[in-house]
Design a protein around this motif. Sequence first.
Motif, PDB file in Angstrom:
ATOM      1  N   UNK A 184      25.825  44.257  79.406  1.00 11.74           N
ATOM      2  CA  UNK A 184      27.081  45.432  79.518  1.00 11.74           C
ATOM      3  C   UNK A 184      28.007  44.868  79.073  1.00 11.74           C
ATOM      4  N   UNK A 185      28.615  45.235  78.312  1.00 14.70           N
ATOM      5  CA  UNK A 185      30.132  45.530  78.030  1.00 14.70           C
ATOM      6  C   UNK A 185      30.944  45.563  78.067  1.00 14.70           C
ATOM      7  N   UNK A 186      31.466  45.618  79.327  1.00 14.87           N
ATOM      8  CA  UNK A 186      33.229  47.469  79.779  1.00 14.87           C
ATOM      9  C   UNK A 186      34.331  46.518  78.791  1.00 14.87           C
ATOM     10  N   UNK A 187      35.038  47.045  78.280  1.00 17.99           N
ATOM     11  CA  UNK A 187      36.617  47.268  79.129  1.00 17.99           C
ATOM     12  C   UNK A 187      36.861  46.730  79.680  1.00 17.99           C
ATOM     13  N   UNK A 188      38.856  46.633  79.774  1.00 19.68           N
ATOM     14  CA  UNK A 188      39.954  46.387  80.429  1.00 19.68           C
ATOM     15  C   UNK A 188      39.302  47.279  81.474  1.00 19.68           C
ATOM     16  N   UNK A 189      39.259  46.529  82.928  1.00 21.59           N
ATOM     17  CA  UNK A 189      38.512  47.017  84.274  1.00 21.59           C
ATOM     18  C   UNK A 189      39.596  46.684  85.211  1.00 21.59           C
TER      19      UNK A 189
END
Length: 264
Positions: A184-189
């Motif tokens: 899973x590749x989250x963005x800025x979180x």
Amino acid sequence: MGWLEGYVAAITGGANGIGLAVARRYLAEGAAGVAILDRDTSGIATLSDAFPGRVTAIAGDVRDPASHSALIGSAVENHGRLDVLVGNAGVFDFRRPLASYEAGSLGETFDEIFGINLKGYMLAALAARDALSQTGGSMIFTGSVASQYAGGGGILYTAAKHAIVGFIRELARELAPSIRVNGVGPGGTLTSLRGTAALGQQDRSLADNREQLEARLSAAVPLRFAQRPEDHCGLYVLLASRENSPAVTGEMYMSDGGVGIRPL
């Protein structure tokens, strides 16, 4: 019934941020147990209180093979099996460019970032492989928007997160057909992701200027909101579920607010 009824999971970097949110969601989806490895396990107390008898905390370093052995051993000993490994522990470089390093600081920071963000995943996979083979389980690794694009981190963070994609694809090939491997590749979180000790930034985190970070992230993505750890959890549930993603392996699923569709 939830999607993960009776499952047992092991999660690295699960005491805060995305890892903690995934642990909470897995338990809410019916997981029988979750074992968590983190350097500081104090953040797990509330989770343990909410799900008594279903959470195990292991204090350790993901660069240490013994920590992973303890994590997997704890999951199997306390809950009888292992269905999911989530590799999630990481550190950030705060977008530091190559030109800002000297040879010594580059080498030390490289070793720390790649040791935690990539080698830690490999050691976790090595430790969990046999237990997951017995259950036909899966591995899920946290990538990043920096796994696909430049600008999500500095030179070392971006290189390490790109490397995770190759690791996932190769490992999926090696472990098929008994174990599925995805990311899973989250963005800025909005998390408390910390910096490196090599650069003296181990006490600096993304949460230090939360309001400014939230405003910047909201403006940077097409969906126009700053992501929170909980926003990514559905993908971790989907990829863990044998019933709902039985044919999915070797993939990195982006959860980045639409970075890839930004206009030129």
